[in-house]
Design a protein around this motif. Structure first.
Motif, PDB file in Angstrom:
ATOM      1  N   LEU A  99     -73.545 -16.441   6.674  1.00  0.00           N
ATOM      2  CA  LEU A  99     -74.195 -15.757   7.903  1.00  0.00           C
ATOM      3  C   LEU A  99     -75.148 -14.867   7.405  1.00  0.00           C
ATOM      4  N   GLY A 100     -76.115 -14.967   8.373  1.00  0.00           N
ATOM      5  CA  GLY A 100     -77.235 -13.905   8.089  1.00  0.00           C
ATOM      6  C   GLY A 100     -77.539 -13.220   9.428  1.00  0.00           C
ATOM      7  N   PRO A 101     -78.762 -12.563   9.301  1.00  0.00           N
ATOM      8  CA  PRO A 101     -79.078 -11.304  10.408  1.00  0.00           C
ATOM      9  C   PRO A 101     -79.171 -12.178  11.802  1.00  0.00           C
ATOM     10  N   GLU A 125     -74.973  -6.183   6.300  1.00  0.00           N
ATOM     11  CA  GLU A 125     -75.728  -5.726   5.112  1.00  0.00           C
ATOM     12  C   GLU A 125     -74.736  -5.198   4.042  1.00  0.00           C
ATOM     13  N   LEU A 126     -73.528  -5.194   4.337  1.00  0.00           N
ATOM     14  CA  LEU A 126     -72.667  -4.568   3.384  1.00  0.00           C
ATOM     15  C   LEU A 126     -72.103  -5.858   2.432  1.00  0.00           C
ATOM     16  N   GLY A 127     -72.328  -7.088   2.542  1.00  0.00           N
ATOM     17  CA  GLY A 127     -71.939  -7.925   1.804  1.00  0.00           C
ATOM     18  C   GLY A 127     -72.019  -9.338   2.182  1.00  0.00           C
ATOM     19  N   THR A 128     -71.292 -10.198   1.797  1.00  0.00           N
ATOM     20  CA  THR A 128     -71.208 -11.701   2.008  1.00  0.00           C
ATOM     21  C   THR A 128     -70.348 -11.943   3.220  1.00  0.00           C
ATOM     22  N   TYR A 129     -70.994 -12.594   4.221  1.00  0.00           N
ATOM     23  CA  TYR A 129     -70.255 -13.148   5.513  1.00  0.00           C
ATOM     24  C   TYR A 129     -70.353 -14.473   5.509  1.00  0.00           C
ATOM     25  N   LEU A 130     -69.152 -15.116   5.854  1.00  0.00           N
ATOM     26  CA  LEU A 130     -69.080 -16.659   5.887  1.00  0.00           C
ATOM     27  C   LEU A 130     -68.416 -17.054   7.234  1.00  0.00           C
ATOM     28  N   GLY A 131     -68.992 -18.033   7.924  1.00  0.00           N
ATOM     29  CA  GLY A 131     -68.350 -18.490   9.062  1.00  0.00           C
ATOM     30  C   GLY A 131     -68.196 -20.044   9.212  1.00  0.00           C
ATOM     31  N   ILE A 132     -67.411 -20.545  10.232  1.00  0.00           N
ATOM     32  CA  ILE A 132     -67.006 -21.791  10.341  1.00  0.00           C
ATOM     33  C   ILE A 132     -67.583 -22.113  11.698  1.00  0.00           C
ATOM     34  N   VAL A 157     -61.952 -10.605   9.623  1.00  0.00           N
ATOM     35  CA  VAL A 157     -61.427 -11.838   9.486  1.00  0.00           C
ATOM     36  C   VAL A 157     -60.901 -11.866  10.926  1.00  0.00           C
ATOM     37  N   CYS A 158     -61.581 -13.077  11.457  1.00  0.00           N
ATOM     38  CA  CYS A 158     -61.300 -13.265  13.007  1.00  0.00           C
ATOM     39  C   CYS A 158     -61.584 -14.747  13.456  1.00  0.00           C
ATOM     40  N   THR A 159     -60.860 -15.225  14.346  1.00  0.00           N
ATOM     41  CA  THR A 159     -60.938 -16.810  14.874  1.00  0.00           C
ATOM     42  C   THR A 159     -61.072 -16.779  16.393  1.00  0.00           C
ATOM     43  N   HIS A 160     -61.743 -17.408  16.910  1.00  0.00           N
ATOM     44  CA  HIS A 160     -61.886 -17.724  18.483  1.00  0.00           C
ATOM     45  C   HIS A 160     -60.633 -17.896  18.912  1.00  0.00           C
ATOM     46  N   PRO A 161     -60.196 -17.441  19.919  1.00  0.00           N
ATOM     47  CA  PRO A 161     -58.725 -17.870  20.535  1.00  0.00           C
ATOM     48  C   PRO A 161     -58.593 -19.210  20.722  1.00  0.00           C
ATOM     49  N   SER A 162     -59.564 -19.836  21.111  1.00  0.00           N
ATOM     50  CA  SER A 162     -59.304 -21.239  21.261  1.00  0.00           C
ATOM     51  C   SER A 162     -58.968 -22.150  19.987  1.00  0.00           C
ATOM     52  N   TYR A 163     -59.278 -21.398  18.767  1.00  0.00           N
ATOM     53  CA  TYR A 163     -59.305 -22.207  17.560  1.00  0.00           C
ATOM     54  C   TYR A 163     -58.093 -21.574  16.698  1.00  0.00           C
ATOM     55  N   GLN A 164     -57.421 -20.711  17.153  1.00  0.00           N
ATOM     56  CA  GLN A 164     -56.387 -19.870  16.401  1.00  0.00           C
ATOM     57  C   GLN A 164     -55.097 -20.929  16.070  1.00  0.00           C
ATOM     58  N   GLY A 165     -54.339 -20.547  15.093  1.00  0.00           N
ATOM     59  CA  GLY A 165     -53.254 -21.485  14.546  1.00  0.00           C
ATOM     60  C   GLY A 165     -53.629 -22.739  13.807  1.00  0.00           C
ATOM     61  N   GLN A 166     -54.902 -22.751  13.471  1.00  0.00           N
ATOM     62  CA  GLN A 166     -55.467 -23.758  12.591  1.00  0.00           C
ATOM     63  C   GLN A 166     -55.666 -23.663  11.185  1.00  0.00           C
ATOM     64  N   GLY A 167     -55.528 -22.462  10.903  1.00  0.00           N
ATOM     65  CA  GLY A 167     -55.444 -21.923   9.345  1.00  0.00           C
ATOM     66  C   GLY A 167     -56.939 -21.631   9.038  1.00  0.00           C
ATOM     67  N   LEU A 168     -57.865 -21.431   9.987  1.00  0.00           N
ATOM     68  CA  LEU A 168     -59.253 -20.957   9.480  1.00  0.00           C
ATOM     69  C   LEU A 168     -59.290 -19.638   8.854  1.00  0.00           C
ATOM     70  N   GLY A 169     -58.448 -18.861   9.702  1.00  0.00           N
ATOM     71  CA  GLY A 169     -58.699 -17.471   9.050  1.00  0.00           C
ATOM     72  C   GLY A 169     -58.269 -17.516   7.503  1.00  0.00           C
ATOM     73  N   THR A 170     -57.109 -18.286   7.082  1.00  0.00           N
ATOM     74  CA  THR A 170     -56.718 -18.419   5.565  1.00  0.00           C
ATOM     75  C   THR A 170     -57.954 -19.036   4.758  1.00  0.00           C
ATOM     76  N   ARG A 171     -58.368 -19.906   5.182  1.00  0.00           N
ATOM     77  CA  ARG A 171     -59.466 -20.739   4.499  1.00  0.00           C
ATOM     78  C   ARG A 171     -60.617 -19.715   4.240  1.00  0.00           C
ATOM     79  N   LEU A 172     -61.186 -18.942   5.165  1.00  0.00           N
ATOM     80  CA  LEU A 172     -62.112 -17.904   4.991  1.00  0.00           C
ATOM     81  C   LEU A 172     -61.675 -16.889   3.924  1.00  0.00           C
ATOM     82  N   ILE A 173     -60.458 -16.225   4.103  1.00  0.00           N
ATOM     83  CA  ILE A 173     -60.168 -15.365   3.272  1.00  0.00           C
ATOM     84  C   ILE A 173     -60.294 -15.999   2.037  1.00  0.00           C
ATOM     85  N   ARG A 174     -59.866 -17.028   1.610  1.00  0.00           N
ATOM     86  CA  ARG A 174     -59.971 -17.700   0.495  1.00  0.00           C
ATOM     87  C   ARG A 174     -61.295 -17.950  -0.158  1.00  0.00           C
ATOM     88  N   ALA A 175     -62.122 -18.102   0.776  1.00  0.00           N
ATOM     89  CA  ALA A 175     -63.570 -18.558   0.506  1.00  0.00           C
ATOM     90  C   ALA A 175     -64.248 -17.466   0.197  1.00  0.00           C
TER      91      ALA A 175
END
Length: 221
Positions: A99-101, A125-132, A157-175
């Protein structure tokens, strides 16, 4: 350093962001709301912090609890748990995009929906941000905030309420952890002491509790 992470960041890898007076440090308000002081602040350090903030300005200290001197008003104490990641946590994710500016408006909207903690217009600006993304919409994100000499913090670390419970946060933490370890650092993170779901998740991923601290919101008078 882990017991005073903001000071370690602002006197170390993030020194270029620091607004400074004496031994007091702060991030620019558009970057992050955090103030930092040495481990054992003197009366002069507190006086410098008051000038650095300015009257009526609220900032956050992240460290073990300690007395707040005259000249400041205590707004809030929040229990905080600090974790350090296990060596086997990092894993790149093919769906995670950098993700960028240009993505900041969407990131701010996602933060407003989910409240993962402070994220402001220049926090990216503080570092690397990744998104799905799904069908073009940003539905989950995570990134790096405080950079210490040997550790980097996973944050937002956050996931849209409509997509929670699918493990997306865990995947992004690992990434995000994979980016941190590739730079020769150890991933760490913080969560509210009352966030039992997050604590349960981090325990299940093998994170180790390193400190129990406070986020202290205070206002210069």
């Amino acid at each position: 350093m882990l017991t005073n992470p903001v000071y370690a960041a602002l006197t170390g890898p993030h020194a270029g962001f620091a607004e400074v007076r004496g031994n007091a440090r702060r991030y620019p308000p558009a970057v992050a709301p955090f103030l930092a002081l040495p481990d054992d602040p003197t009366p002069q350090d507190w006086a410098d912090a008051a000038v650095l903030l300015g009257p009526g300005t609220t900032a956050a200290l992240m460290r073990p609890e300690f007395p707040i001197p005259d000249g400041f008003k205590l707004d809030l104490h929040i229990d905080l748990v600090q974790f350090v990641a296990p060596a086997d946590l990092p894993a790149e994710d093919p769906e995670a995009v950098r993700l960028g500016p240009d993505d900041v408006p969407e990131m701010l909207a996602l933060v407003a929906l989910t409240d993962p903690g402070p994220f402001r217009t220049r926090t990216i600006e503080l570092g690397t941000y990744l998104g799905i993304r799904r069908e073009g919409e940003l539905i989950a994100m995570a990134g790096t905030r405080f950079a210490l000499p040997d550790h980097t913090e996973i944050s937002a670390v956050c996931t849209h309420p409509s997509y929670q419970g699918q493990g997306l946060g865990t995947r992004l933490i690992r990434a995000v952890a994979a980016h941190i370890t590739a730079a020769g650092r150890t991933p760490m993170l913080h969560t509210s002491g009352g966030n039992t779901n997050a604590i349960r998740l981090y325990n299940s991923l093998g994170f180790t509790v390193t400190n129990r601290m406070k986020v202290t919101l205070l206002q210069a008078l």
